[in-house]
Scaffold this motif. Structure first.
Motif, PDB file in Angstrom:
ATOM      1  N   GLY A 121       0.813  -1.203   0.000  1.00  0.00           N
ATOM      2  CA  GLY A 121       0.000   0.000   0.000  1.00  0.00           C
ATOM      3  C   GLY A 121       0.847   1.253   0.000  1.00  0.00           C
ATOM      4  N   ALA A 122       0.166   2.397  -0.008  1.00  0.00           N
ATOM      5  CA  ALA A 122       0.859   3.682  -0.051  1.00  0.00           C
ATOM      6  C   ALA A 122       1.685   3.932   1.199  1.00  0.00           C
ATOM      7  N   ASP A 123       1.309   3.314   2.336  1.00  0.00           N
ATOM      8  CA  ASP A 123       2.064   3.520   3.560  1.00  0.00           C
ATOM      9  C   ASP A 123       3.499   3.022   3.429  1.00  0.00           C
ATOM     10  N   GLU A 124       3.714   1.997   2.598  1.00  0.00           N
ATOM     11  CA  GLU A 124       5.062   1.478   2.377  1.00  0.00           C
ATOM     12  C   GLU A 124       5.647   1.898   1.038  1.00  0.00           C
ATOM     13  N   ALA A 125       4.801   1.895   0.000  1.00  0.00           N
ATOM     14  CA  ALA A 125       5.317   2.061  -1.355  1.00  0.00           C
ATOM     15  C   ALA A 125       5.095   3.452  -1.937  1.00  0.00           C
ATOM     16  N   GLY A 126       4.364   4.319  -1.241  1.00  0.00           N
ATOM     17  CA  GLY A 126       4.148   5.672  -1.744  1.00  0.00           C
ATOM     18  C   GLY A 126       3.457   5.656  -3.093  1.00  0.00           C
ATOM     19  N   ASP A 127       4.038   6.384  -4.057  1.00  0.00           N
ATOM     20  CA  ASP A 127       3.446   6.476  -5.391  1.00  0.00           C
ATOM     21  C   ASP A 127       3.478   5.146  -6.139  1.00  0.00           C
ATOM     22  N   LEU A 128       4.265   4.182  -5.659  1.00  0.00           N
ATOM     23  CA  LEU A 128       4.347   2.873  -6.300  1.00  0.00           C
ATOM     24  C   LEU A 128       3.368   1.868  -5.697  1.00  0.00           C
ATOM     25  N   ALA A 129       2.460   2.345  -4.854  1.00  0.00           N
ATOM     26  CA  ALA A 129       1.475   1.453  -4.232  1.00  0.00           C
ATOM     27  C   ALA A 129       0.687   0.712  -5.297  1.00  0.00           C
ATOM     28  N   GLY A 130       0.474  -0.582  -5.052  1.00  0.00           N
ATOM     29  CA  GLY A 130      -0.303  -1.397  -5.965  1.00  0.00           C
ATOM     30  C   GLY A 130       0.470  -1.969  -7.124  1.00  0.00           C
TER      31      GLY A 130
END
Length: 467
Positions: A121-130
């Motif tokens: 998710g965005a909490d870990e991956a930021g703009d790369l979430a998903g």
């Protein structure tokens, strides 16, 4: 190659690396990056051999989570051995995809691997979430000024040929707009780079061509007559045809999203063979009993119009299927009649072999020697030798160094003589070496071996780039 997430999936647990066959021992990841000149040489490096051997391979930047399926999973690391006037230099670097860069910034793993449905998710991956982990870790190809780290059914990453630094994704002027498998083929006569790509959705299978100047000669073109998503790792190129073997390893996306295996071996389907005319026109189809192929040596057209193909054959894809019977391997020559669809298979060597390679200058033409990893006839044990099959003479020789885990052989033409090379790791002390064998008599053993400054994990495919 990635699986699309359709619902929230918990973060997977860490992989037990110590007990994973492809994450320990000679396969254990290497996190160190070095550039070392004037390496120790045992023996004498041929002074007429000048160029660079590059090899790609899976190498997780951080300890993985979820599953780890060799040879698909693992971040890419490029290894280069440069030879010049009898001296040697070694350089290695990770291919820095956006996922690797983000994990290096975080200092730990974030993404799972190809057959895992989990997406951060965005909490870990930021703009790369998903997003899924990108895996340009299978092969390395040079063409039209581009140096490409090849993935499995995805766009490659362009690499700086001087520094091995990562430049970024490359579509090759649109020929790889929807990706490429790891084994495009270079036609030495035309300079064309011919490729194919498989997908999870229709049209399931396409082919493309990159012209000698690097422009797209043919953008992705559907292969008519394919109604199922299949894994197809390698291809054959002849003067007239692209040859694809559609072995019955079927993608089942619904299963993986409910915890099942993404690939399903369905032998009742048999193996279909597509002969795609390079000049255009309808696909010629042939059918045979089910078998599996990872890698081809070469193919060529015969005077009567049929097509000859040499490859490493398996009863089924070990690691993706387990029917409970031995997964027997062999080096096989198949002759395919485009008119009748008849397939005639002849066993060249009735034992396990893999990574078949030829002198790449013979691609699309009748070749001489096929070099492979494999088992020596009449000996017990694993695939611990380099085997050399003279296809014209019908003879065989081998080099089986004790305690060395041998890697894929590569043909290296010098200005005066010809050679075979490969990276191997000594299991007694885990030191890695680059070996140079005479092509005229490879069974006599190495003319020289170069001590590499770090252990190089057992990996996949490489290329010789003449200076």
């Amino acid at each position: 190659m990635s699986i699309t997430k359709t619902h929230k999936i918990p973060r997977p647990a860490p992989v037990d690396m110590a007990h994973h066959a492809h994450l320990s021992g000679v396969f254990a990841p290497q996190r160190q990056e070095v550039d070392v000149r004037d390496l120790e040489v045992v023996g004498s490096l041929p002074k007429d051999l000048n160029g660079a051997y590059l090899r790609n391979g899976p190498n997780p930047r951080f300890d993985p989570i979820g599953t780890y399926v060799y040879p698909i999973d693992g971040d890419a690391m490029l290894h280069r051995v440069e030879l010049a006037e009898g001296t040697a230099r070694y350089t290695n670097q990770f291919v820095r995809t956006p996922q690797v860069v983000a994990e290096e910034k975080a200092g730990h793993v974030i993404w799972a691997n190809a057959t895992d449905a989990y997406r951060p998710g965005a909490d870990e991956a930021g703009d790369l979430a998903g997003t899924a982990r990108e895996l340009p870790d299978i092969n390395v190809v040079r063409h039209a000024g581009r140096l490409l780290a090849m993935a499995e059914a995805d766009q490659p990453y362009r690499i700086d040929p001087e520094t091995l630094g990562t430049i970024g994704r490359d579509s090759c002027d649109g020929a790889m707009a929807i990706g490429s498998t790891a084994h495009p083929k270079l036609d030495p006569a035309t300079g064309e780079l011919v490729l194919f790509n498989y997908m999870f959705e229709p049209p399931y299978l396409t082919w493309s061509v990159v012209a000698a100047d690097g422009s797209a000669l043919r953008t992705p073109t559907p292969v008519e007559g394919v109604d199922t998503p299949l894994m197809i790792h390698d291809m054959v190129l002849t003067e007239r045809y692209i040859v694809l073997l559609l072995c019955p390893l079927v993608f089942d996306i619904a299963k993986v999203l409910t915890g099942g295996a993404v690939l399903d071996w369905q032998p009742d389907r048999g193996t279909r063979i597509a002969l795609i005319p390079r000049a255009g026109g309808p696909v010629r189809w042939a059918s045979d009993d089910a078998f599996w192929v990872w890698h081809f040596a070469n193919g060529f057209d015969l005077p009567d119009g049929s097509v000859c193909v040499d490859y490493a054959q398996w009863a089924y894809p070990g690691g993706f299927a387990d029917p409970g019977t031995p997964c027997d391997g062999a080096l096989v020559r198949a002759v395919i009649d485009p008119g009748t669809g008849k397939v005639t298979r002849t066993v060249v060597a009735d034992r396990d072999v893999e990574f078949p390679r030829i002198d790449d200058r013979s691609t699309t033409q009748r070749h001489g020697t096929i070099a492979t990893l494999g088992k020596v006839a009449g000996r017990t044990g694993g695939m611990d030798a380099l085997l050399f099959f003279d296809m014209a003479a019908g003879s065989e020789t081998y080099w089986a160094p004790s305690h060395v885990a041998v890697g894929e052989p590569i043909f290296m033409p010098g200005s005066e003589h010809e050679y075979w090379g490969m990276i191997g790791t000594d299991r007694t002390d885990m030191s890695s070496w680059f070996y140079v064998l005479p092509a005229a008599d490879p069974g006599s053993g190495p003319l020289a071996k170069v001590r590499l400054p770090i252990r190089v994990p057992a990996g996949l495919h490489g290329a010789w780039l003449a200076a």
